[in-house]
Write an enzyme that holds these catalytic residues in place. Structure first.
Site, PDB file in Angstrom:
ATOM      1  N   HIS A 151       1.008  -1.129   0.119  1.00 23.12           N
ATOM      2  CA  HIS A 151      -0.213  -0.034  -0.453  1.00 23.12           C
ATOM      3  C   HIS A 151       1.100   1.543   0.142  1.00 23.12           C
ATOM      4  CE1 HIS A 151      -2.844  -2.736   1.404  1.00 23.12           C
ATOM      5  NE2 HIS A 151      -4.170  -2.219   0.822  1.00 23.12           N
ATOM      6  N   LYS A 155      -0.703   4.919   4.373  1.00 20.81           N
ATOM      7  CA  LYS A 155      -1.603   4.148   5.711  1.00 20.81           C
ATOM      8  C   LYS A 155      -1.154   3.708   6.297  1.00 20.81           C
ATOM      9  CE  LYS A 155      -4.095  -0.456   4.749  1.00 20.81           C
ATOM     10  NZ  LYS A 155      -5.110   0.042   5.280  1.00 20.81           N
TER      11      LYS A 155
END
Length: 262
Positions: A151, A155
């Site tokens: 990601h 995040k």
């Protein structure tokens, strides 16, 4: 003609939230009635939406009649907003992760008490849901598995909710067991990743990524990789729409879109 659905969006200025605003504004039977932004309230003329802006969900739901809350905030805020929405009789569709088993039990009880539904989705991308379902199928025959989730570097949680949900689904068909050499030793702590019933989960965080996951299976003389990539946040909107359309007709908690797709 489809029933009109009044919607509040929390986290509307974020990258996911801005896509959700577009979705609501472009769907005939959806009506955006308010948004929640903890850092701004009052005149909305400088904002990207032509509806009231609230800093507090309680204040919003005391003033605005809504059918559905779409929450795309942070894990801590998402948990609180989910419970608040249910208290006001508003059905939450939540794209944040970080819910504990205790949180889910409390939310399920609230749904029962209020006789309304809620949907919490670790991932709204339909392709990601299929990736999880295919992985569950594969694990029955190839129980040696590791998960790599990748990601963007902003995040907040690791592993991702999608990775944890994938592991949970796999665990329903795979007996817990250790993997790798029984005497293996990490020469750097954490090198083998997080452990979920013997499955290893690895988290990558880099700028330029959106949301990506691969599930690797190993067997005698063979390997299988199941991978999903979201290249834009628009990829999540099909799942958001499916969730909104579904949540208005259910009276219980649904955790994971795999439970509402065929």
């Amino acid at each position: 003609m489809s029933k009109q659905i009044s919607i509040v969006i929390s986290g509307y200025r974020g990258r996911m939230g801005s896509e959700a605003v577009k979705l609501v504004n472009n769907t005939n039977n959806y009506q955006l009635v308010a948004v929640v932004d903890r850092s701004y309230e009052g005149d909305h003329s400088t904002n990207s939406v032509d509806v009231p802006v609230y800093t507090d969900l309680d204040s919003c739901l005391q003033s605005i009649k809504a059918d559905v809350l779409i929450d795309l905030t942070t894990p801590e805020v998402g948990v609180r907003h989910t419970k608040t929405a249910l208290q006001y009789g508003v059905r939450p569709v939540v794209g944040t992760t970080g819910f504990t088993d205790k949180d889910l039990q409390e939310i399920e009880q609230l749904c029962h008490d209020k006789n309304i539904g809620a949907i919490i989705a670790p991932n709204f991308a339909i392709g990601a849901i299929l990736m999880m379902k295919f992985s569950q199928m594969a694990a029955k025959y190839l129980p040696n598995v590791e998960i790599i989730e990748m990601h963007h570097d902003q995040k907040l949680d690791a592993p991702s909710g999608t990775a944890i949900k994938t592991a949970q689904m796999i665990s329903t068909v795979r007996e817990a067991k250790g993997q790798g050499h029984e005497q293996e030793k990490e020469t750097l702590a954490g090198a083998r990743g997080a452990d979920f019933e013997g499955m290893k989960i690895h988290s990558v965080r880099l700028p330029g990524l959106i949301a990506h996951q691969q599930v690797l299976f190993g067997g005698q003389g063979q390997a299988l990789t199941i991978r999903h990539d979201s290249f834009t946040r628009e990829s999540f909107m099909t799942g958001v729409k499916l969730s909104v359309d579904t949540v208005v007709g259910i009276d219980t908690l649904v955790y994971g879109l795999e439970n509402i797709i065929e």
